[in-house]
Motif scaffolding. Structure first.
Motif, PDB file in Angstrom:
ATOM      1  N   LEU A   1       3.454   4.167  -4.922  1.00 42.53           N
ATOM      2  CA  LEU A   1       3.722   4.708  -6.251  1.00 42.53           C
ATOM      3  C   LEU A   1       2.447   4.858  -7.066  1.00 42.53           C
ATOM      4  CD1 LEU A   1       6.784   2.474  -7.220  1.00 42.53           C
ATOM      5  CD2 LEU A   1       6.848   4.797  -6.321  1.00 42.53           C
TER       6      LEU A   1
ATOM      7  N   ARG B   1       2.351   5.663 -13.188  1.00 46.17           N
ATOM      8  CA  ARG B   1       3.431   6.253 -13.994  1.00 46.17           C
ATOM      9  C   ARG B   1       4.793   6.032 -13.336  1.00 46.17           C
ATOM     10  NH1 ARG B   1       2.817  10.765 -17.774  1.00 46.17           N
ATOM     11  NH2 ARG B   1       0.784   9.890 -17.538  1.00 46.17           N
ATOM     12  N   GLU B   2       4.853   6.162 -12.012  1.00 44.95           N
ATOM     13  CA  GLU B   2       6.102   5.968 -11.281  1.00 44.95           C
ATOM     14  C   GLU B   2       6.529   4.507 -11.296  1.00 44.95           C
ATOM     15  OE1 GLU B   2       5.608   9.439  -7.905  1.00 44.95           O
ATOM     16  OE2 GLU B   2       4.431   7.587  -7.713  1.00 44.95           O
TER      17      GLU B   2
END
Length: 120
Positions: free
Chosen positions: A18, A21-22
């Motif tokens: 990831l 932001r994710e």
């Protein structure tokens, strides 16, 4: 504490493949907050720490504990998350790319064996 938590958050996020932001979205916190935690600028409050632990399916103790027992459990969790991330990447490859799957499994196996031999 800040350094340990920062490192663990980065490892959790990367094991899942990831971006910051994710990872922030997964934990339901602002991306800017996640960035400050990874960059050792701030410690998350108890509420956000709990959200992060739940999002990544780890205990608060595993996120915050410093010491050999906590480190050993953390390493085991990290290996599990690495394996899960590899499986997710294989699923994304598609059915016709079995050679990539085999290579990825072999690389993961080699990495885990090296870590085991090194005593991690």
């Amino acid at each position: 504490m800040l350094r340990v938590l920062s490192r663990r958050l980065t490892e959790l996020r990367e094991a899942q493949g990831l971006q910051q932001r994710e990872a922030a979205a997964l934990a339901n916190i602002a991306p800017e907050q996640w960035n400050t935690y990874e960059r050792r600028r701030h410690l998350p409050d108890a509420y956000n720490l709990d959200k992060i632990a739940r999002a990544f399916n780890v205990s608060l103790e595993d996120l915050t504990r410093v010491g050999t027992d906590g480190e050993q459990r953390w390493q085991e969790r990290r290996r599990w998350h690495t394996l899960r991330a590899a499986i997710n990447r294989v699923r994304a490859l598609g059915e016709n790319d079995f050679a990539n799957f085999v290579a990825m499994v072999e690389a993961l196996t080699d990495a885990l064996e090296r870590r085991h031999i090194q005593g991690e």
